[in-house]
Design a protein around this motif. Structure first.
Motif, mmCIF file in Angstrom:
data_model
loop_
_atom_site.group_PDB
_atom_site.id
_atom_site.type_symbol
_atom_site.label_atom_id
_atom_site.label_comp_id
_atom_site.label_asym_id
_atom_site.label_seq_id
_atom_site.Cartn_x
_atom_site.Cartn_y
_atom_site.Cartn_z
ATOM 1 N N GLY A 123 0.840 -1.195 0.000
ATOM 2 C CA GLY A 123 0.000 0.000 0.000
ATOM 3 C C GLY A 123 0.876 1.245 0.000
ATOM 4 O O GLY A 123 2.070 1.184 0.279
ATOM 5 N N GLY A 124 0.261 2.362 -0.297
ATOM 6 C CA GLY A 124 0.995 3.624 -0.333
ATOM 7 C C GLY A 124 1.282 4.062 -1.752
ATOM 8 O O GLY A 124 1.072 3.330 -2.713
ATOM 9 N N ALA A 125 1.778 5.267 -1.853
ATOM 10 C CA ALA A 125 2.113 5.838 -3.150
ATOM 11 C C ALA A 125 3.463 5.298 -3.621
ATOM 12 O O ALA A 125 4.340 5.020 -2.806
ATOM 13 N N PRO A 126 3.638 5.155 -4.934
ATOM 14 C CA PRO A 126 4.927 4.683 -5.453
ATOM 15 C C PRO A 126 6.105 5.527 -4.965
ATOM 16 O O PRO A 126 7.169 4.985 -4.636
ATOM 17 N N SER A 127 5.933 6.843 -4.894
ATOM 18 C CA SER A 127 7.040 7.696 -4.441
ATOM 19 C C SER A 127 7.390 7.414 -2.976
ATOM 20 O O SER A 127 8.572 7.438 -2.598
ATOM 21 N N THR A 128 6.391 7.123 -2.166
ATOM 22 C CA THR A 128 6.630 6.807 -0.754
ATOM 23 C C THR A 128 7.364 5.477 -0.619
ATOM 24 O O THR A 128 8.334 5.357 0.149
ATOM 25 N N ILE A 129 6.925 4.477 -1.385
ATOM 26 C CA ILE A 129 7.595 3.168 -1.359
ATOM 27 C C ILE A 129 9.037 3.319 -1.829
ATOM 28 O O ILE A 129 9.958 2.738 -1.236
ATOM 29 N N SER A 130 9.263 4.122 -2.854
ATOM 30 C CA SER A 130 10.623 4.354 -3.349
ATOM 31 C C SER A 130 11.508 4.986 -2.278
ATOM 32 O O SER A 130 12.680 4.614 -2.137
ATOM 33 N N GLN A 131 10.964 5.927 -1.506
ATOM 34 C CA GLN A 131 11.731 6.550 -0.428
ATOM 35 C C GLN A 131 12.083 5.529 0.660
ATOM 36 O O GLN A 131 13.200 5.522 1.179
ATOM 37 N N HIS A 132 11.121 4.664 0.988
ATOM 38 C CA HIS A 132 11.395 3.615 1.975
ATOM 39 C C HIS A 132 12.468 2.655 1.453
ATOM 40 O O HIS A 132 13.354 2.232 2.212
ATOM 41 N N LEU A 133 12.409 2.324 0.179
ATOM 42 C CA LEU A 133 13.423 1.444 -0.412
ATOM 43 C C LEU A 133 14.806 2.093 -0.361
ATOM 44 O O LEU A 133 15.805 1.409 -0.097
ATOM 45 N N LEU A 134 14.871 3.387 -0.577
ATOM 46 C CA LEU A 134 16.152 4.089 -0.495
ATOM 47 C C LEU A 134 16.726 3.986 0.922
ATOM 48 O O LEU A 134 17.921 3.718 1.104
#
Length: 120
Positions: A58-69
């Motif tokens: 769940g969540g926005a792609p940009s948010t998931i990308s930040q968590h992955l970073l």
């Protein structure tokens, strides 16, 4: 020893260097988010791209990308290119399972200690 020259101990289980303490802080800080923990759980099942992680977590792609970073900077996940996609993975899914088990054990001990204090 840490930067001030004080020896850092791990409670009788060996020495912890300042570098080791810094690494532990970075890893535990990365694990301090429920979303990042869910991302790690998904990646422990197998590689995934951001689109699939959004569907699973769940969540926005940009948010998931930040968590992955954040997870990448902590050394917990990595990625490879697959055409135009970035596919994320963890090289040690067993470590992810170990973290979950350790958290459950620690929470169980904490709950037992809290019950004992309340019952006194």
């Amino acid at each position: 020893m840490n930067a001030t020259g004080t020896e850092v101990r791990t409670g009788g289980h060996g020495d912890m260097t300042a570098e080791g303490a810094d690494t532990a802080v970075r890893v535990f800080a990365a694990l301090a988010s429920p979303v990042r923990l869910r991302i790690l759980h998904v990646l422990a099942q197998g590689p995934s791209d951001v689109t699939r992680l959004v569907e699973q977590v769940g969540g926005a792609p940009s948010t998931i990308s930040q968590h992955l970073l954040t997870l990448r900077r902590a050394g917990l996940v990595d990625f490879r290119r697959d055409g135009r996609r970035q596919v994320y993975f963890t090289e040690n899914p067993q470590a992810v399972a170990d973290v979950r088990r350790a958290a459950e054990r620690l929470a169980g001990r904490e709950g037992a200690a809290g019950q004992g204090a309340a019952g006194s």
